[in-house]
Design a protein around this motif. Structure first.
Motif, PDB file in Angstrom:
ATOM      1  N   VAL A 194      36.984  38.689  67.113  1.00  0.00           N
ATOM      2  CA  VAL A 194      35.754  38.061  66.630  1.00  0.00           C
ATOM      3  C   VAL A 194      36.110  36.934  65.665  1.00  0.00           C
ATOM      4  O   VAL A 194      35.614  35.801  65.784  1.00  0.00           O
ATOM      5  N   ILE A 195      37.008  37.206  64.742  1.00  0.00           N
ATOM      6  CA  ILE A 195      37.396  36.184  63.758  1.00  0.00           C
ATOM      7  C   ILE A 195      38.129  35.029  64.446  1.00  0.00           C
ATOM      8  O   ILE A 195      37.878  33.852  64.158  1.00  0.00           O
ATOM      9  N   PHE A 196      39.006  35.363  65.357  1.00  0.00           N
ATOM     10  CA  PHE A 196      39.741  34.330  66.093  1.00  0.00           C
ATOM     11  C   PHE A 196      38.767  33.458  66.888  1.00  0.00           C
ATOM     12  O   PHE A 196      38.860  32.231  66.904  1.00  0.00           O
ATOM     13  N   GLY A 197      37.797  34.115  67.530  1.00  0.00           N
ATOM     14  CA  GLY A 197      36.790  33.396  68.313  1.00  0.00           C
ATOM     15  C   GLY A 197      35.913  32.518  67.441  1.00  0.00           C
ATOM     16  O   GLY A 197      35.559  31.397  67.822  1.00  0.00           O
ATOM     17  N   THR A 238      29.344  42.127  58.800  1.00  0.00           N
ATOM     18  CA  THR A 238      29.300  43.302  59.682  1.00  0.00           C
ATOM     19  C   THR A 238      29.816  42.953  61.071  1.00  0.00           C
ATOM     20  O   THR A 238      29.348  42.003  61.696  1.00  0.00           O
ATOM     21  N   ILE A 239      30.789  43.724  61.518  1.00  0.00           N
ATOM     22  CA  ILE A 239      31.216  43.659  62.918  1.00  0.00           C
ATOM     23  C   ILE A 239      31.142  45.082  63.460  1.00  0.00           C
ATOM     24  O   ILE A 239      31.877  45.951  63.012  1.00  0.00           O
ATOM     25  N   ASN A 240      30.213  45.312  64.367  1.00  0.00           N
ATOM     26  CA  ASN A 240      30.090  46.641  64.962  1.00  0.00           C
ATOM     27  C   ASN A 240      30.785  46.659  66.313  1.00  0.00           C
ATOM     28  O   ASN A 240      30.458  45.877  67.196  1.00  0.00           O
ATOM     29  N   VAL A 241      31.735  47.543  66.440  1.00  0.00           N
ATOM     30  CA  VAL A 241      32.501  47.622  67.689  1.00  0.00           C
ATOM     31  C   VAL A 241      32.229  48.959  68.359  1.00  0.00           C
ATOM     32  O   VAL A 241      32.301  50.007  67.715  1.00  0.00           O
ATOM     33  N   THR A 242      31.903  48.926  69.633  1.00  0.00           N
ATOM     34  CA  THR A 242      31.716  50.163  70.399  1.00  0.00           C
ATOM     35  C   THR A 242      32.664  50.164  71.583  1.00  0.00           C
ATOM     36  O   THR A 242      32.750  49.169  72.317  1.00  0.00           O
ATOM     37  N   LEU A 243      33.370  51.266  71.751  1.00  0.00           N
ATOM     38  CA  LEU A 243      34.250  51.435  72.903  1.00  0.00           C
ATOM     39  C   LEU A 243      33.562  52.344  73.912  1.00  0.00           C
ATOM     40  O   LEU A 243      33.164  53.455  73.574  1.00  0.00           O
ATOM     41  N   VAL A 244      33.439  51.858  75.137  1.00  0.00           N
ATOM     42  CA  VAL A 244      32.828  52.680  76.179  1.00  0.00           C
ATOM     43  C   VAL A 244      33.827  53.765  76.588  1.00  0.00           C
ATOM     44  O   VAL A 244      35.003  53.494  76.804  1.00  0.00           O
ATOM     45  N   LYS A 245      33.351  55.001  76.649  1.00  0.00           N
ATOM     46  CA  LYS A 245      34.237  56.092  77.080  1.00  0.00           C
ATOM     47  C   LYS A 245      34.495  55.975  78.579  1.00  0.00           C
ATOM     48  O   LYS A 245      33.562  55.839  79.363  1.00  0.00           O
ATOM     49  N   ARG A 298      26.330  38.714  61.559  1.00  0.00           N
ATOM     50  CA  ARG A 298      26.687  40.012  62.114  1.00  0.00           C
ATOM     51  C   ARG A 298      27.114  39.820  63.569  1.00  0.00           C
ATOM     52  O   ARG A 298      26.559  38.973  64.268  1.00  0.00           O
ATOM     53  N   VAL A 299      28.081  40.601  63.985  1.00  0.00           N
ATOM     54  CA  VAL A 299      28.508  40.564  65.386  1.00  0.00           C
ATOM     55  C   VAL A 299      28.544  41.994  65.912  1.00  0.00           C
ATOM     56  O   VAL A 299      29.071  42.897  65.255  1.00  0.00           O
ATOM     57  N   ASP A 300      27.952  42.201  67.064  1.00  0.00           N
ATOM     58  CA  ASP A 300      28.022  43.495  67.745  1.00  0.00           C
ATOM     59  C   ASP A 300      28.792  43.295  69.032  1.00  0.00           C
ATOM     60  O   ASP A 300      28.513  42.354  69.780  1.00  0.00           O
ATOM     61  N   ALA A 311      30.932  42.569  76.000  1.00  0.00           N
ATOM     62  CA  ALA A 311      29.680  41.862  75.728  1.00  0.00           C
ATOM     63  C   ALA A 311      29.501  41.779  74.221  1.00  0.00           C
ATOM     64  O   ALA A 311      29.832  42.723  73.500  1.00  0.00           O
ATOM     65  N   VAL A 312      29.001  40.642  73.755  1.00  0.00           N
ATOM     66  CA  VAL A 312      28.774  40.476  72.320  1.00  0.00           C
ATOM     67  C   VAL A 312      27.399  39.906  72.050  1.00  0.00           C
ATOM     68  O   VAL A 312      26.856  39.133  72.832  1.00  0.00           O
ATOM     69  N   VAL A 313      26.869  40.326  70.910  1.00  0.00           N
ATOM     70  CA  VAL A 313      25.680  39.699  70.358  1.00  0.00           C
ATOM     71  C   VAL A 313      26.059  39.177  68.981  1.00  0.00           C
ATOM     72  O   VAL A 313      26.611  39.905  68.157  1.00  0.00           O
ATOM     73  N   VAL A 314      25.807  37.887  68.781  1.00  0.00           N
ATOM     74  CA  VAL A 314      26.120  37.256  67.497  1.00  0.00           C
ATOM     75  C   VAL A 314      24.805  36.905  66.802  1.00  0.00           C
ATOM     76  O   VAL A 314      23.888  36.383  67.422  1.00  0.00           O
ATOM     77  N   GLU A 315      24.737  37.237  65.523  1.00  0.00           N
ATOM     78  CA  GLU A 315      23.613  36.756  64.719  1.00  0.00           C
ATOM     79  C   GLU A 315      24.107  35.634  63.828  1.00  0.00           C
ATOM     80  O   GLU A 315      25.070  35.810  63.070  1.00  0.00           O
ATOM     81  N   ALA A 316      23.463  34.476  63.937  1.00  0.00           N
ATOM     82  CA  ALA A 316      23.880  33.328  63.131  1.00  0.00           C
ATOM     83  C   ALA A 316      22.684  32.717  62.433  1.00  0.00           C
ATOM     84  O   ALA A 316      21.544  32.847  62.877  1.00  0.00           O
ATOM     85  N   SER A 317      22.957  32.070  61.322  1.00  0.00           N
ATOM     86  CA  SER A 317      21.923  31.284  60.665  1.00  0.00           C
ATOM     87  C   SER A 317      22.458  29.866  60.494  1.00  0.00           C
ATOM     88  O   SER A 317      23.654  29.651  60.418  1.00  0.00           O
ATOM     89  N   VAL A 318      21.544  28.925  60.491  1.00  0.00           N
ATOM     90  CA  VAL A 318      21.940  27.532  60.318  1.00  0.00           C
ATOM     91  C   VAL A 318      21.156  26.986  59.132  1.00  0.00           C
ATOM     92  O   VAL A 318      19.928  27.035  59.102  1.00  0.00           O
ATOM     93  N   SER A 319      21.881  26.465  58.152  1.00  0.00           N
ATOM     94  CA  SER A 319      21.197  25.927  56.974  1.00  0.00           C
ATOM     95  C   SER A 319      20.679  24.526  57.285  1.00  0.00           C
ATOM     96  O   SER A 319      21.028  23.943  58.310  1.00  0.00           O
ATOM     97  N   ARG A 320      19.878  23.984  56.361  1.00  0.00           N
ATOM     98  CA  ARG A 320      19.315  22.648  56.585  1.00  0.00           C
ATOM     99  C   ARG A 320      20.375  21.585  56.783  1.00  0.00           C
ATOM    100  O   ARG A 320      20.225  20.664  57.563  1.00  0.00           O
TER     101      ARG A 320
END
Ligand code: FES
Ligand code: FES
Lengths: 161, 737
Positions: free
Chosen positions: B652-655, B690-697, B628-630, B611-620
Motif C-alpha cells: 500500500v505504501i509503495f503503491g 488505517t490499513i485493513n488487510v484481510t486474507l481469504v482462507k 484509509r485503505v482496505d 481488491a482495494v478500496v482507498v479513501e482519499a481527501s483532496v484539499s482546496r
C-alpha cells in the motif's frame, strides 16, 4: 578543491567508551567515523543529506543525523548508537519492534528506533500526531509506518509500567 | 563485521559438516566421519546437540522468505523452530533457482521444502525404530524428538543423528507429508529469524561486511546511457586525504545487460574519502545516441504510439464495430513515468579477486546470476566465483541486476585488493534500471443498460527486453501478460494491441512490473465507464468482471502465466470477484466526511487476487491525503499470515509513493532527480492511519505476496480522488489541480 588535512586523533565518547579514532579528517561525518573507523555498523547510510534518517544516532540523548554531523563538531558530547541503546536489545522499543514484527528488510529500522527512543525520552506518551511529527524524517521504503506507530505506543505503555 | 573473522563465511561454520554444492557427496563424506551431523540433503543438517540448521537459498529483502521457507521445512521435519539456525546459502544451482523475484519463492519451493523436511523426519523416525527394534510405523516425530507411543519412549533428534546418517532417504512415493491440520507453523504467524538482530543493529547488510586491506570505491559513470569517457582530471581527487588512486573502467559493450557501466573509479581508504574524491573528480563525456532523450517529449511520443493501431495480442469478436455501434462511447489515455527502485540500502558490493578466483559478498536477489555475471566480467569459470548473499536493505528488482557487483570485481582485479563499491543515493537514482514509462489507450462502448460493449486496449512502453536486445521496441509476452492479455472483463468484442516504444535508459523490472501501468489504465477506465453509465463503481466492477469462470484467452494468445500452467493456476474470475465482494462489504459505501471519496480497483497478478478500496481527501490546494485503505487478498495457501499482512501494508505504501510522487524525469538523456528531496517516497505523516488487510482462507496452491497488491493501489486512489473532487487524473503521479 578539498585541502589536504593533517592527520588528527579524534577522541569520541561512543556508547560510554572513549574511542580514539586515529587518522580521521575532522570534517568526516560522524556516520563514516562510526562505520569505517569505530566498526559500529548499526547506523546506516541512506542518503547522506539528512533526508532519510537511516543514520540516526543520539548525541547527548538527542536524535541526530550522523551523515551530516562533522566529527569535529561532536566534541565532548556523548554519542550513542543502536549498539549502545541497551546492553542486550532489551530497550522497550526493541522489544516492541520484535513483538509487533515491525521490520521488513530492516535497513531503516535502526534509525527508526533511535528516533523513537529520542522521542520517548522527551515525550513518554506521544500521540499519533506527535509520533508522525517526530518520525517523519525517517523513511521506510518497505512501508512499515503503521507498525512503527503501533510499536512506539506499545513501548510507551511498557515504559510507563 | 569481518568476513574472515566471523561465522558469515559458509565454509567456516558447522565444522566439517558443511558440504555446500556437493549434495550428492554429502552422505558419503558424513559416513566416513562417523557422523556428528546428519545432513540428509543440501537444505538441512542436524547436529548431535540437536541444532537443526536450515539453508535459506532465497534472498531476504524484507518479505520474510529467509524464515518462511525454512519454517515450511521445519514444520514437516517436526523441528522446533526455536532450535533452528538459518544459514544463507551460497549461489549454487544445486538449490534450483535462487532468483528471488517474481513473488515466486513460496510457489516454487513450498512443495520442495515440505518433501525435504518429510524425508528427513522419516529418516529420523526410522533411526529411532532401529534403535528400539520396533516398526517404523509406530514411531512419530514431534517437536525435535521421536516418540514410540506403545512403550512411551522418546529420543531427541540429536541422539538419532549417528544412526540416521547411515540410512537411505525414502523414495519420493514413500514420503508422508503432514496434513494441513497438522501444520504447526505453516498458516500460523511466526516471527522473522532476523528480527532480533535487526533491532540490535547486528543484522548484516551489504556494506556491513569487511575484509582486511579492503579499499572503498566510488565510481563516476556516464550521465547518459551509452556515453563514453572523453577525459578526466583527478588532480583534486588525489589530493583528498585517503584517496589512493583512480582507475578507469572501460565502458560496457552493447547490450548492457548486467555489465558494469564503466567510468572512473576512485579508490580510497574510507567511504568518506571515496565520496569526497568522487566529488572532486572532473570528467567529460561524449554523450552518445541517448543524449536527446527528454522524458516530457517521450511521453508525447508514447501517446502518439498508442493513437494508431498496434500489433494485436489478444482478440475476440469485433471491438471496433461493437464500440462504433454503442449507445455511448468512451476513451481515455493514461500515462506513467519512469520510476526508480530507491531501495533504502543503495547498491553496494564487496568483491575480492584473488589468483585462483573471486569471492563476493553483496545484497543480491540472485546469487547464481551474480556469479555468472562476475565470471563473465573477469573471464573466469563460474566455479571460481563464490557469491555470498547478505541481507538486502530492500530489493524491489534492483538487486537482481548485478552491475554493481561486476563494478567491484573489475576494480578489485585492477588493484589487487578486496574492494567495497559504494553507490551514493545520487548514483542509485541516476544509474538505475528504471521501471518503464508507459502510455495506455482505452476505448469502449456502453449499451443502453450500461453494459460494456466492445473494448480496445493499447499499450506502449519501453520494454525490459531492450536491456538484452538494444533497439528492440516490441514488448515481450511476459510483459503483456501483466495487465493486457489477461484483461479479466467479460467483453465479447475485445482487441488488445501493443504499440512500439524505444528505450533510452536501462529498463528493468520493478516490484509488480508492467502490472503497474496497465492496471492504472484499465482500472481507472473501468471507473470512468461506471461513472458514464451512472452505476455504482463497485457494482459496475463486478458486473464488468461477469460470471465466475476460468478466463479463456484463446489459443493464439501468448500467455506465460508467471511461469506456471493455466491448469494449475488458472485466471479464476470467481476468486477475483470474491475479493471485490469482500472489500465491497467491509469498506464500500460508508458515509464519508465532505471532500472525501472512495475508489476501488482489483487485479490478479503473480497468481494472487487483490481488491482495494482507498479513501482519499483532496484539499482546496490540491493536496491529497489517503485516510484509509482496505485490502483483501486471496493468495491460496499462506505460509505466514503475519508476513503476508506486512507485505500488504508495505505494498500500500509503495503503491501510494508511486501514485503520488514517483517520477524520474530526464533532460538531455540525463536523469534529473538525485535524492529523496526530488524523488520523494511516502513518509510516516503521509501514510494512511488505517490499513485493513484481510486474507481469504483458501487451501488452493500458494500465490505470490510481494508484488500483487501494488498494482491496484494507484488506480483505486485515482478513482477515490475523482469521487472526492470530480477530477479525473489520467497521468501518474497524480496531481490534482
Ligand atoms: S543517511 Fe543520514 S539522513 Fe539519510
Ligand atoms: S524495513 Fe525496509 S526500509 Fe524500512
Amino acid at each position: 578543491m578539498i585541502p589536504a588535512l593533517e592527520e588528527v586523533h579524534v577522541k569520541l565518547k561512543i556508547n560510554g567508551e572513549l574511542r580514539d579514532l586515529s587518522h580521521v579528517d575532522p570534517q568526516t561525518p560522524l556516520l563514516w567515523a562510526l562505520r569505517d573507523g569505530a566498526g559500529l555498523t548499526g547506523p546506516k547510510f541512506g542518503c547522506g543529506m539528512g533526508l532519510c534518517g537511516a543514520c540516526t544516532v543520539h548525541v547527548d540523548g538527542q536524535a541526530a543525523r550522523s551523515c551530516l554531523l562533522p566529527l569535529g563538531q561532536v566534541g565532548e558530547r556523548e554519542v550513542t548508537t543502536i549498539e549502545g541503546l541497551s546492553p542486550d536489545g532489551s530497550h522497550p522499543l526493541q522489544k516492541a519492534w520484535v513483538e509487533l514484527g515491525v521490520a521488513q528488510c530492516g535497513y531503516c529500522q535502526v534509525g527508526q528506533i533511535m528516533s523513537a527512543a529520542s522521542l520517548l525520552r522527551e515525550n513518554p506518551k506521544p500521540s499519533d500526531d506527535e509520533i508522525d511529527a517526530a518520525m517523519s524524517g525517517n523513511i521506510c521504503r518497505c512501508g512499515t509506518y503503521g507498525r512503527i506507530r503501533a510499536a512506539i505506543h506499545l513501548a510507551a505503555k511498557e515504559g510507563a509500567k | 563485521m569481518n568476513a574472515t573473522r566471523r561465522g558469515f563465511l559458509q565454509g567456516l561454520i558447522g565444522g566439517g559438516a558443511l558440504v555446500i554444492g556437493a549434495p550428492l557427496l554429502g552422505p558419503v563424506r558424513l559416513l566416513a566421519q562417523e557422523a556428528t551431523t546428519f545432513k540428509p540433503s543440501l537444505w538441512v543438517a542436524i547436529a548431535i546437540d540437536g541444532t537443526v540448521t536450515i539453508f535459506a537459498h532465497r534472498s531476504e529483502m524484507g518479505t520474510g522468505i529467509r524464515t518462511c521457507l525454512p519454517a515450511v521445512l521445519a514444520d514437516e521435519l517436526e523441528a522446533d523452530l526455536k532450535r533452528v539456525k538459518i544459514e544463507q546459502a551460497l549461489g549454487d544451482e544445486a538449490y534450483g533457482s535462487q532468483n528471488t523475484d517474481g513473488s515466486r519463492s513460496v510457489r516454487d519451493f513450498f512443495q520442495t521444502m515440505r518433501e525435504v523436511g518429510a524425508s528427513a523426519r522419516q529418516m529420523l523416525e526410522q533411526a529411532a525404530a532401529k534403535t528400539w527394534g520396533v516398526p517404523a510405523g509406530e514411531c512419530r516425530a514431534s517437536l525435535h524428538a521421536v516418540h514410540h507411543g506403545p512403550s512411551k519412549r522418546s529420543l531427541a533428534f540429536g541422539a538419532l543423528v549417528a544412526k540416521a546418517a547411515t540410512l537411505k532417504a525414502p523414495a519420493q512415493e514413500a514420503l508422508r507429508l503432514k496434513k494441513p491440520s497438522e501444520w504447526r507453523y505453516i498458516g500460523h504467524d511466526f516471527p522473522s529469524y532476523d528480527a532480533p538482530a535487526i533491532v540490535r543493529g547486528e543484522a548484516v547488510f551489504g556494506a556491513d561486511v569487511s575484509l582486511p586491506g579492503m579499499k572503498f570505491v566510488t565510481v563516476a559513470r556516464s550521465p547518459v546511457l551509452g556515453g563514453s569517457l572523453v577525459s578526466h582530471d583527478a588532480k583534486a581527487t588525489l589530493k583528498v586525504q585517503g584517496v589512493e588512486r583512480v582507475v578507469v573502467l572501460k565502458a560496457f559493450t552493447a547490450p548492457h545487460t548486467f555489465q558494469a557501466l564503466g567510468g572512473v573509479a576512485v579508490v580510497a581508504t574510507s567511504t568518506w574519502a571515496a565520496m569526497q574524491g568522487l566529488r572532486a573528480l572532473s570528467t567529460s563525456w561524449k554523450k552518445g545516441p541517448n543524449a536527446s532523450y527528454d522524458s516530457t517529449t517521450f511521453r508525447k511520443a508514447l501517446l502518439k504510439s498508442v493513437s494508431s493501431p498496434g500489433k494485436s495480442v489478444r482478440q475476440s469478436g469485433d471491438a471496433k464495430k461493437a464500440i462504433g455501434s454503442a449507445a455511448k462511447r468512451l476513451s481515455g489515455d493514461y500515462t506513467t513515468p519512469l520510476l526508480a527502485h530507491a531501495t533504502m540500502e543503495p547498491p553496494c558490493a564487496l568483491v575480492h579477486v584473488t589468483k585462483s578466483g573471486c569471492e563476493v559478498w553483496a545484497p543480491n536477489q540472485n546469487p547464481q546470476g551474480a556469479r555468472d555475471t562476475v565470471a563473465a566480467t573477469l573471464g573466469l569459470k563460474k566455479e571460481q566465483v563464490k557469491v555470498h548473499t547478505t541481507l538486502l536493505g530492500g530489493g524491489f528488482g534492483r538487486k537482481s541486476k548485478p552491475d554493481f557487483i561486476a563494478e567491484a570485481a573489475l576494480v578489485s582485479r585492477e588493484i589487487g585488493a578486496p574492494v567495497r563499491v559504494v553507490w551514493t543515493r545520487e548514483d542509485d537514482l541516476r544509474h538505475g534500471y528504471y521501471h518503464a514509462p508507459a502510455a495506455i489507450h482505452c476505448e469502449a462502448g456502453l449499451d443502453e443498460k450500461g453494459q460494456i460493449q466492445g473494448w480496445l486496449l493499447r499499450t506502449a512502453f519501453s520494454s525490459i527486453t531492450s536491456t538484452f536486445a538494444p533497439g528492440r521496441t516490441e514488448p515481450a509476452p511476459f510483459e503483456l501478460m501483466m495487465g493486457v492479455t489477461d484483461l479479466p472483463y467479460a467483453v465479447e468484442d475485445l482487441r488488445c494491441e501493443s504499440c512500439p516504444a524505444p528505450a533510452h535508459v536501462r529498463i528493468g523490472w520493478l516490484r509488480s512490473v508492467c502490472n503497474i501501468f496497465h492496471v492504472f489504465g484499465t482500472s481507472s477506465f473501468v471507473d470512468e465507464l461506471a461513472n458514464a453509465a451512472g452505476v455504482d463503481s463497485a457494482d459496475f466492477l463486478l458486473q464488468a468482471l461477469g460470471k465466475p469462470r476460468l478466463l479463456s484467452l484463446g489459443s493464439e494468445v501468448k500467455y506465460p502465466n508467471y511461469g506456471k500452467s493455466l491448469k494449475e493456476y488458472p485466471i479464476d474470475i470467481g476468486r477475483l470477484r470474491g475479493v471485490v465482494e469482500a472489500v465491497k462489504k467491509s469498506a464500500w459505501g460508508r458515509k464519508l466526511p465532505k471532500g472525501h471519496g472512495l475508489g476501488i480497483a482489483a487485479h490478479r497478478s503473480f497468481h494472487s487476487y487483490v481488491a482495494v478500496v482507498v479513501e482519499a481527501s483532496v484539499s482546496r490546494d490540491g493536496e491529497v491525503r489517503v485516510e484509509r485503505v482496505d485490502l483483501v487478498i486471496d493468495l491460496g495457501t499462506v505460509v505466514n499470515p503475519d508476513r503476508v499482512r506486512a507485505q500488504m501494508e508495505g505494498s500500500v505504501i509503495f503503491g501510494l509513493s508511486l501514485a503520488l510522487w514517483g517520477e524520474i524525469t530526464t533532460k538531455g538523456g540525463q536523469v534529473v532527480q538525485s535524492n529523496f528531496h526530488d524523488y520523494p517516497v511516502a513518509r510516516m505523516s503521509q501514510a494512511p492511519k488505517t490499513i485493513n488487510v484481510t486474507l481469504v482462507k483458501s487451501d488452493l496452491p500458494p500465490g505470490g505476496a510481494g508484488e500483487p497488491a501494488v498494482p491496484p493501489i494507484a488506480p483505486a486512489l485515482a478513482n477515490a480522488i475523482f469521487a472526492a473532487c470530480g477530477q479525473r487524473l489520467r497521468d501518474l503521479p497524480l496531481r490534482p489541480a
